[in-house]
Design an enzyme around this catalytic site. Structure first.
Site, PDB file in Angstrom:
ATOM      1  N   CYS A  28     -15.585 -39.390   4.334  1.00 21.57           N
ATOM      2  CA  CYS A  28     -14.019 -39.273   5.241  1.00 21.57           C
ATOM      3  C   CYS A  28     -13.860 -37.269   5.578  1.00 21.57           C
ATOM      4  O   CYS A  28     -14.597 -37.235   6.997  1.00 21.57           O
ATOM      5  CB  CYS A  28     -13.134 -39.355   4.017  1.00 21.57           C
ATOM      6  SG  CYS A  28     -11.101 -39.783   4.653  1.00 21.57           S
ATOM      7  N   HIS A  47     -14.245 -43.627   0.554  1.00 21.51           N
ATOM      8  CA  HIS A  47     -14.730 -42.452  -1.310  1.00 21.51           C
ATOM      9  C   HIS A  47     -15.799 -43.385  -1.441  1.00 21.51           C
ATOM     10  O   HIS A  47     -14.950 -43.660  -2.280  1.00 21.51           O
ATOM     11  CB  HIS A  47     -13.185 -41.646  -1.546  1.00 21.51           C
ATOM     12  CG  HIS A  47     -12.423 -40.906  -0.512  1.00 21.51           C
ATOM     13  ND1 HIS A  47     -12.685 -39.481  -0.916  1.00 21.51           N
ATOM     14  CD2 HIS A  47     -11.785 -41.378   0.595  1.00 21.51           C
ATOM     15  CE1 HIS A  47     -11.533 -39.130   0.900  1.00 21.51           C
ATOM     16  NE2 HIS A  47     -11.351 -40.173   1.399  1.00 21.51           N
ATOM     17  N   GLU A 104     -16.991 -41.217  -4.258  1.00 23.21           N
ATOM     18  CA  GLU A 104     -16.717 -40.837  -5.669  1.00 23.21           C
ATOM     19  C   GLU A 104     -15.510 -41.906  -6.391  1.00 23.21           C
ATOM     20  O   GLU A 104     -15.715 -41.060  -7.833  1.00 23.21           O
ATOM     21  CB  GLU A 104     -16.793 -39.471  -5.568  1.00 23.21           C
ATOM     22  CG  GLU A 104     -15.431 -39.180  -4.426  1.00 23.21           C
ATOM     23  CD  GLU A 104     -15.160 -39.460  -3.325  1.00 23.21           C
ATOM     24  OE1 GLU A 104     -13.462 -38.818  -2.855  1.00 23.21           O
ATOM     25  OE2 GLU A 104     -15.719 -39.959  -2.888  1.00 23.21           O
TER      26      GLU A 104
END
Length: 205
Positions: A83, A185, A187
């Site tokens: 991002c 994202h 994660e």
């Protein structure tokens, strides 16, 4: 005797630092937060997390990390940006502030907050080159890649679905040498495959 994994840093100035550290450790790396030059000099690779790209570029200057990080990436240190991290790694960012600094690790032009307010946050399954099966992706006020240079490998695009609208077919994941970036994202999903890919890039480097 087990061989220790590579030491991968997560830029710890803003964003989802703990989540990236956890995913990197699950993917076989040793992971630390990086705020100081001494920590940057120790790591074998670096993750630039999401956050606010103009704020992060200012913090890089404040912490005297901007030029050293540019030099390490230019010298071949693997880097992965998600991002806002993708925006920082790009050669050029559209719709950014004039004082925003770029790291220039990727020959791409990105558009900040490209998906607009209508789809500030959404989830989509992506076909991602080199990964088996669809990859769940979380987009939060995400950029997209407007233009990619000849040496940049496009890894994922937004699929053409009725809900995609103008975002259909936009580039959202790229790799150039040892530098990897996603507009989403990874994660936040529990799917470790992008982090495993990056840890492999670090090992190979």
């Amino acid at each position: 005797m087990s061989v220790a994994g590579p030491l991968v840093g997560v830029l710890a100035l803003q964003g989802a630092v703990r989540e990236h550290v956890a995913m990197l450790e699950h993917a076989g790396a040793r992971a630390i937060g990086v705020r100081r030059l001494s920590e940057l000099s120790e790591v074998d690779g670096l993750v630039l997390p999401g956050g606010e790209s103009t704020t992060m570029s200012k913090l890089l200057e404040t912490f005297e990390l901007l030029e050293p990080l540019r030099e390490r990436i230019a010298d071949g240190m693997p880097a992965f940006g998600s991002c806002a991290g993708m925006i920082l790694l790009a050669k050029q960012a559209l719709d950014g502030r004039p004082d925003q600094q770029q790291l220039g690790g990727l020959d791409i032009v990105v558009r900040r907050n490209a998906f607009g307010r209508q789809v500030d946050s959404f989830e989509e399954d992506l076909e991602f080159t080199g990964l088996d099966g669809p990859l769940p992706a979380v987009f939060i006020r995400a950029p997209w890649v407007e233009k990619a240079g000849d040496d940049v490998e496009v890894l994922a695009r937004v699929p053409r679905t009725p809900s995609a609208g103008e975002a259909a077919d936009r580039i959202v994941a790229v790799r150039q040498g040892a530098v990897l970036a996603t507009a989403f994202h990874p994660e936040l999903t529990g799917d470790e495959r992008v982090h495993r890919l990056f840890v492999e890039i670090v090992r190979e480097a």
